[in-house]
Structure formats: structure tokens, C-alpha cells
Design a protein around this motif. Structure first.
Motif, short mmCIF file in Angstrom:
data_model
loop_
_atom_site.label_atom_id
_atom_site.label_comp_id
_atom_site.label_asym_id
_atom_site.label_seq_id
_atom_site.Cartn_x
_atom_site.Cartn_y
_atom_site.Cartn_z
N TRP A 19 0.84 -1.20 0.00
CA TRP A 19 0.00 0.00 0.00
C TRP A 19 0.88 1.26 0.00
O TRP A 19 0.68 2.18 -0.79
N VAL A 20 1.88 1.27 0.89
CA VAL A 20 2.78 2.42 0.97
C VAL A 20 3.59 2.55 -0.32
O VAL A 20 3.79 3.66 -0.83
N ALA A 21 4.04 1.45 -0.88
CA ALA A 21 4.80 1.49 -2.14
C ALA A 21 3.96 2.10 -3.26
O ALA A 21 4.47 2.89 -4.06
N GLN A 33 -5.86 9.87 9.38
CA GLN A 33 -6.42 8.57 9.79
C GLN A 33 -5.69 7.42 9.09
O GLN A 33 -5.35 6.41 9.71
N GLU A 34 -5.43 7.57 7.81
CA GLU A 34 -4.70 6.53 7.06
C GLU A 34 -3.27 6.40 7.58
O GLU A 34 -2.74 5.31 7.75
N ARG A 35 -2.62 7.54 7.85
CA ARG A 35 -1.26 7.52 8.37
C ARG A 35 -1.18 6.78 9.69
O ARG A 35 -0.31 5.93 9.90
N ILE A 41 -0.07 -0.62 11.91
CA ILE A 41 0.25 -1.90 11.28
C ILE A 41 1.76 -2.08 11.20
O ILE A 41 2.30 -3.13 11.55
N GLY A 42 2.45 -1.03 10.77
CA GLY A 42 3.90 -1.12 10.59
C GLY A 42 4.67 -1.30 11.88
O GLY A 42 5.79 -1.80 11.86
N GLY A 43 4.06 -0.94 13.00
CA GLY A 43 4.74 -1.09 14.28
C GLY A 43 5.12 -2.51 14.60
O GLY A 43 6.12 -2.76 15.28
N GLY A 44 4.37 -3.47 14.11
CA GLY A 44 4.68 -4.88 14.36
C GLY A 44 5.39 -5.56 13.22
O GLY A 44 5.48 -6.79 13.18
N CYS A 45 5.91 -4.78 12.28
CA CYS A 45 6.49 -5.39 11.07
C CYS A 45 8.01 -5.36 11.02
O CYS A 45 8.59 -5.80 10.04
#
Length: 87
Positions: A19-21, A33-35, A41-45
Motif C-alpha cells: 500500500w505504501v509502495a 487517519q490513514e497515516r 500496522i507497521g509497528g509490528g512489522c
């Protein structure tokens, strides 16, 4: 069950990275809100880099009131098709 949780977490990370790409490729914006959702989500990646290829920039021709966007890939594909048809 932990193996399933790991697979689901990996899928969420992959989806978020894709999605970010896409946002980066096309220079799209995100609202707050999207950020926040992407950060959550990215915090656990982990710290995997997001890889993307910037979208090609069109050549812009202005003639009168018209603006024509010409993508280099499209132009070369059309030329090749014409050459093939009339060869």
C-alpha cells in the motif's frame, strides 16, 4: 495457533508495505487517519524497507487549450505496432 497468527501478521505487513509502495510510486497523499493506521500496522512489522519504482513521468505537450500527456512507453509501443503492421 501461533503459526497462523504469524502468517496473518506477515500478510498484514506485506499488504501495508504494498500500500505504501503504491502511494510512493504515484506520489499520492495520505490523510491523518490513514497515516495512523499504517503506523499501527507497521509497528509490528520490523524495519523492512518499502521498495517501489517511481511512476514514469509523462511528456507534456501544450497546444492551444489542449494538454496532451504522452507516456514514453506508450509512444514506443505504438511505434513498434505500426512498424510491425506495415513491415
Amino acid at each position: 495457533m501461533p503459526a497462523i497468527a504469524a502468517v496473518l501478521a506477515d500478510a498484514r505487513c506485506t499488504y501495508a508495505a504494498d500500500w505504501v509502495a503504491t502511494k510512493l510510486r504515484w506520489q499520492l497523499t495520505v490523510d491523518e487517519q490513514e497515516r495512523q493506521a499504517l503506523v499501527a500496522i507497521g509497528g509490528g512489522c520490523g524495519r523492512r524497507p518499502v521498495e517501489y519504482e517511481p511512476a514514469p513521468k509523462p511528456n507534456v505537450f501544450r497546444g492551444g487549450d489542449a494538454v496532451v500527456h504522452e507516456m514514453p512507453e506508450v509512444k514506443s509501443a505504438v511505434k513498434a505496432a505500426v512498424r510491425k503492421q506495415f513491415a
